[in-house]
Design an enzyme around this catalytic site. Structure first.
Site, PDB file in Angstrom:
ATOM      1  N   HIS A  28      20.792  26.586-131.165  1.00  0.00           N
ATOM      2  CA  HIS A  28      19.475  27.183-130.918  1.00  0.00           C
ATOM      3  C   HIS A  28      19.005  26.773-129.527  1.00  0.00           C
ATOM      4  O   HIS A  28      18.361  25.736-129.349  1.00  0.00           O
ATOM      5  CB  HIS A  28      18.479  26.713-131.982  1.00  0.00           C
ATOM      6  CG  HIS A  28      17.226  27.520-132.030  1.00  0.00           C
ATOM      7  ND1 HIS A  28      16.859  28.285-133.114  1.00  0.00           N
ATOM      8  CD2 HIS A  28      16.247  27.719-131.115  1.00  0.00           C
ATOM      9  CE1 HIS A  28      15.712  28.896-132.875  1.00  0.00           C
ATOM     10  NE2 HIS A  28      15.319  28.562-131.650  1.00  0.00           N
ATOM     11  N   ASP A  32      16.228  31.900-121.499  1.00  0.00           N
ATOM     12  CA  ASP A  32      15.058  31.912-120.627  1.00  0.00           C
ATOM     13  C   ASP A  32      14.219  30.649-120.758  1.00  0.00           C
ATOM     14  O   ASP A  32      13.183  30.510-120.104  1.00  0.00           O
ATOM     15  CB  ASP A  32      14.190  33.152-120.878  1.00  0.00           C
ATOM     16  CG  ASP A  32      13.882  33.387-122.342  1.00  0.00           C
ATOM     17  OD1 ASP A  32      14.475  32.709-123.195  1.00  0.00           O
ATOM     18  OD2 ASP A  32      13.044  34.255-122.646  1.00  0.00           O
ATOM     19  N   GLY A 189       9.993  35.403-130.688  1.00  0.00           N
ATOM     20  CA  GLY A 189       8.619  35.738-130.360  1.00  0.00           C
ATOM     21  C   GLY A 189       7.660  35.227-131.421  1.00  0.00           C
ATOM     22  O   GLY A 189       8.024  34.398-132.270  1.00  0.00           O
ATOM     23  N   HIS A 216      14.368  33.294-136.610  1.00  0.00           N
ATOM     24  CA  HIS A 216      13.308  32.308-136.445  1.00  0.00           C
ATOM     25  C   HIS A 216      12.390  32.378-137.664  1.00  0.00           C
ATOM     26  O   HIS A 216      11.747  33.406-137.897  1.00  0.00           O
ATOM     27  CB  HIS A 216      12.482  32.614-135.192  1.00  0.00           C
ATOM     28  CG  HIS A 216      13.081  32.147-133.912  1.00  0.00           C
ATOM     29  ND1 HIS A 216      14.120  32.798-133.294  1.00  0.00           N
ATOM     30  CD2 HIS A 216      12.773  31.075-133.113  1.00  0.00           C
ATOM     31  CE1 HIS A 216      14.427  32.172-132.167  1.00  0.00           C
ATOM     32  NE2 HIS A 216      13.626  31.113-132.030  1.00  0.00           N
ATOM     33  N   GLU A 219       8.715  28.037-138.574  1.00  0.00           N
ATOM     34  CA  GLU A 219       8.245  27.299-137.405  1.00  0.00           C
ATOM     35  C   GLU A 219       6.729  27.453-137.302  1.00  0.00           C
ATOM     36  O   GLU A 219       5.972  26.504-137.491  1.00  0.00           O
ATOM     37  CB  GLU A 219       8.923  27.798-136.131  1.00  0.00           C
ATOM     38  CG  GLU A 219       8.485  27.050-134.878  1.00  0.00           C
ATOM     39  CD  GLU A 219       9.022  27.687-133.601  1.00  0.00           C
ATOM     40  OE1 GLU A 219       9.007  27.002-132.566  1.00  0.00           O
ATOM     41  OE2 GLU A 219       9.442  28.865-133.631  1.00  0.00           O
ATOM     42  N   ASP A 316      16.145  24.015-128.321  1.00  0.00           N
ATOM     43  CA  ASP A 316      15.260  25.177-128.261  1.00  0.00           C
ATOM     44  C   ASP A 316      15.090  25.640-126.819  1.00  0.00           C
ATOM     45  O   ASP A 316      15.620  26.680-126.432  1.00  0.00           O
ATOM     46  CB  ASP A 316      13.911  24.871-128.899  1.00  0.00           C
ATOM     47  CG  ASP A 316      13.111  26.124-129.245  1.00  0.00           C
ATOM     48  OD1 ASP A 316      13.695  27.216-129.285  1.00  0.00           O
ATOM     49  OD2 ASP A 316      11.902  26.001-129.481  1.00  0.00           O
TER      50      ASP A 316
END
Length: 375
Positions: A28, A32, A189, A216, A219, A316
């Site tokens: 993970h 970017d 996102g 995802h 979280e 992450d």
């Protein structure tokens, strides 16, 4: 909230073995979210993009400070700058090359680079051209590592932005490139308010075509998000997944813990050894485990590990958290007293959950065991 970076410098060795030298798997890791600050400054100058700091060290500090908000929504705003400098083939290729080289420097043997091509078309690139540019950078880095006597393998996880509702289009993009570098699919996102069910058609298509999926979930949202990732998203792994802890009851007697009771969802995830892509420092920054505390050692990672969940350790976003896998392992070892056997378990869990053919996962696990001195 205590920032993990404000704590004492994490251990760099366990049982006399340097953590940097241990073989690792990165499941993970956002492309970017892993740029070098110096690269951002250079690419921004060429693109006419303003940066808040002109010195690489100061810029790295700015990203960390902006990310320590306790909110996933605020945390995600830092990506406006990194994405702005990743709008050309040259920029994407350079970022991907440096990303994989940095993974190798961190001891990573296999890494999955997740990113959302639909965010990189602002200057006219097609999503296909963007994927090809990233793959060119990955291939170049792998060749560079091998030329220097090293070994690393890496692949792309193509992500769809959950709030843009282009799921089928991005799923089709991933399928077009599955034999030339794309290892799987993800959605990213804002999680809260954008459940996986919004992209069920995309997930159904990917399941029919046999492309692995991670989502995802758990979280910024809780059990309903995780459930949707499993049912609607056909997820084989959970991105973060830390809020599965909400489905675990600690049974107490006169204030003393005497047992544990797992809900049906938690038991399903645990019993099927579904990998949890846990990113401890990032989870602290975004408040993902705020229900259990605000310090690093309040993270439910150890509870999940001791209960038999297939936990894996991830960064992450290396830039936003100012971290590496080596650093995350040091922080976890300091917080929970892990030894080399524990750290080996985390890497083998990740290798088993990697989106690779079985024979490649077996080879990866053998390389990890050899690197831990178990040859």
């Amino acid at each position: 909230m205590t920032d993990a970076r404000d704590a004492a410098t994490p251990s760099t060795a366990v049982e006399g073995v340097a953590l940097a030298d241990l073989p690792k798997v990165s499941l993970h890791d956002h492309l970017d979210g892993g740029l070098r600050p110096g690269t951002i400054i250079e690419l921004a100058a060429a693109a006419g993009v303003d940066v808040p700091e002109s010195d690489p060290e100061a810029l790295g500090g700015w990203f960390r400070a902006q990310s320590d908000s306790g909110s996933l929504v605020e945390y995600l705003k830092t990506f406006d700058l990194t994405i702005a400098v990743m709008q050309t083939e040259e920029g994407l290729r350079r970022v991907a090359r440096e990303f994989v080289e940095d993974l190798h420097a961190d001891g990573v043997l296999y890494g999955e680079l997740r990113w959302a091509p639909e965010q990189h078309v602002q200057k006219g690139l097609s999503t296909d051209a963007a994927v090809e540019a990233v793959q060119a950078g990955i291939d170049e880095a792998v060749a560079n590592v091998e030329a220097q006597g090293g070994w690393i393998r890496a692949g792309q996880l193509v992500s769809a932005m959950r709030h843009l509702d282009n799921g089928v289009e991005i799923a089709e993009l991933a399928l077009r490139h599955r034999d030339v570098g794309v290892h799987g699919f993800d959605i990213a996102g804002p999680e809260d308010g954008f459940p996986p069910s919004r992209m069920k058609d995309a997930f159904d298509l990917l399941l029919a075509e046999g492309l692995p999926i991670t989502v995802h979930a758990g979280e910024a949202a809780g059990l309903a998000s995780i459930r949707s990732a499993l049912i609607d998203g056909h997820a084989l792994r959970l991105g973060h997944g830390v809020r599965i802890r909400e489905d675990i009851e600690i049974v107490s007697d006169d204030g003393e813990a005497v047992g544990v009771r797992l809900g049906r969802l938690a038991q399903w995830v645990r019993d099927r050894r579904m990998p949890l892509e846990v990113s401890p420092s990032s989870n602290l920054q975004t408040g993902a485990f705020a229900a259990w505390g605000s310090d690093f050692d309040d993270h439910p990672f150890d509870t999940l590990y001791q209960l038999g969940f297939a936990v894996t350790v991830n960064t992450d976003n290396r830039l936003m958290s100012g971290t590496s896998l080596t650093r995350e392992l040091g922080l976890l070892s300091d917080a929970f007293g892990y030894d080399l056997d524990d750290l080996l378990t985390f890497q083998l869990n990740a290798a088993e959950g990697a989106f690779l053919p079985l024979e490649d996962r077996v080879e990866l696990q053998a390389r990890i065991e050899e690197g831990f001195g178990l040859d």
